[in-house]
Design a protein around this motif. Sequence first.
Motif, short mmCIF file in Angstrom:
data_model
loop_
_atom_site.label_atom_id
_atom_site.label_comp_id
_atom_site.label_asym_id
_atom_site.label_seq_id
_atom_site.Cartn_x
_atom_site.Cartn_y
_atom_site.Cartn_z
N GLY A 121 0.81 -1.21 0.00
CA GLY A 121 0.00 0.00 0.00
C GLY A 121 0.85 1.27 0.00
N ALA A 122 1.89 1.25 0.83
CA ALA A 122 2.77 2.43 0.93
C ALA A 122 3.53 2.66 -0.37
CB ALA A 122 3.73 2.27 2.10
N CYS A 123 4.13 1.59 -0.90
CA CYS A 123 4.94 1.72 -2.12
C CYS A 123 4.06 2.04 -3.34
CB CYS A 123 5.73 0.44 -2.37
SG CYS A 123 7.02 0.13 -1.15
N GLY A 124 2.89 1.42 -3.39
CA GLY A 124 1.96 1.72 -4.48
C GLY A 124 1.53 3.17 -4.45
N GLY A 125 1.22 3.66 -3.26
CA GLY A 125 0.84 5.06 -3.12
C GLY A 125 1.96 6.01 -3.50
N MET A 126 3.19 5.67 -3.09
CA MET A 126 4.34 6.51 -3.43
C MET A 126 4.58 6.54 -4.94
SD MET A 126 5.55 8.07 -0.86
CE MET A 126 7.06 8.64 -1.64
N ALA A 127 4.40 5.38 -5.59
CA ALA A 127 4.58 5.33 -7.04
C ALA A 127 3.56 6.23 -7.74
CB ALA A 127 4.45 3.89 -7.53
N LEU A 128 2.30 6.19 -7.27
CA LEU A 128 1.27 7.04 -7.86
C LEU A 128 1.58 8.52 -7.61
CD1 LEU A 128 -2.19 5.32 -7.16
CD2 LEU A 128 -1.06 5.67 -9.36
N LEU A 129 1.98 8.85 -6.37
CA LEU A 129 2.30 10.24 -6.04
C LEU A 129 3.43 10.75 -6.93
CD1 LEU A 129 2.09 10.30 -2.13
CD2 LEU A 129 0.57 11.43 -3.75
N MET A 130 4.43 9.91 -7.17
CA MET A 130 5.54 10.32 -8.02
C MET A 130 5.05 10.61 -9.44
SD MET A 130 9.13 8.40 -8.88
CE MET A 130 8.45 7.37 -10.18
N ASP A 131 4.18 9.74 -9.97
CA ASP A 131 3.62 9.98 -11.30
C ASP A 131 2.79 11.26 -11.32
OD1 ASP A 131 4.71 7.90 -12.72
OD2 ASP A 131 3.06 6.53 -12.37
N PHE A 132 1.95 11.45 -10.30
CA PHE A 132 1.06 12.61 -10.27
C PHE A 132 1.85 13.92 -10.16
CE2 PHE A 132 -2.46 9.80 -8.23
CZ PHE A 132 -2.68 9.21 -9.46
N ILE A 133 2.98 13.88 -9.49
CA ILE A 133 3.82 15.08 -9.38
C ILE A 133 4.57 15.33 -10.68
CG2 ILE A 133 5.87 16.05 -8.25
CD1 ILE A 133 4.90 14.60 -5.68
#
Length: 218
Positions: A121-133
């Motif tokens: 959950g944490a890594c998946g969220g971080m990957a999405l945040l990186m893409d969104f930024i």
Amino acid sequence: MKGLLIKDFMFFKNQKQLLGIALFMTVILMVSNRDASFAIGYGMVMLSTLVITSISYDKYEKGMSYLFTLPVSRKKYVQEKYVLAIMMLLLALAAIAVILTVVINMKLVPVDMEELLLTLGACGGMALLMDFIMIPLQLKFESERMQSIYIAVFGVVFVAIYAVLYIVKKVGIDLEQTVSAILTANLATVVGVWILLIVVVLLISYLASQRIMRKKDF
């Protein structure tokens, strides 16, 4: 949007060597460290960067100018990149699930299922945040400037993490014990806040990307 997705997945097909290396390194890191956490993070981040790379590919040799002569609107183009980011996350989760199933059954890596789910959950969220930024930044700036922006973004993140760890150490807080206590006592709240953060960043990023594309000349 279907045509845009097919275009990007055809591009990813040509990047199969990079995909293979990313998955291979994920397995090596997982087995050599006997710890799934770092390997999961590495695999997800590597696969998520393909979304940003696809925008660079679209810009290559004035590709955007040609793309928008086709029945493709700027709004649909932006929407497709966010859909692609979510799809790549799901594919990364599926690939990592297969890898984990194999290494767990072979007893190569000891795994705590609760910790594993939290890590995913944490890594998946971080990957999405990186893409969104990075999506609006990649749309805004040319490839040459993006190299400096990548360095700046990761530099700021590294310094911020180092500063937090330094302060925590100076104050004398046991970070691992504190995080464990928070997750144990308020897991639902932590998950809810994490999901809310991702949704807020998604909305801000999406609106920024749409604005950038409306004003951009090709």
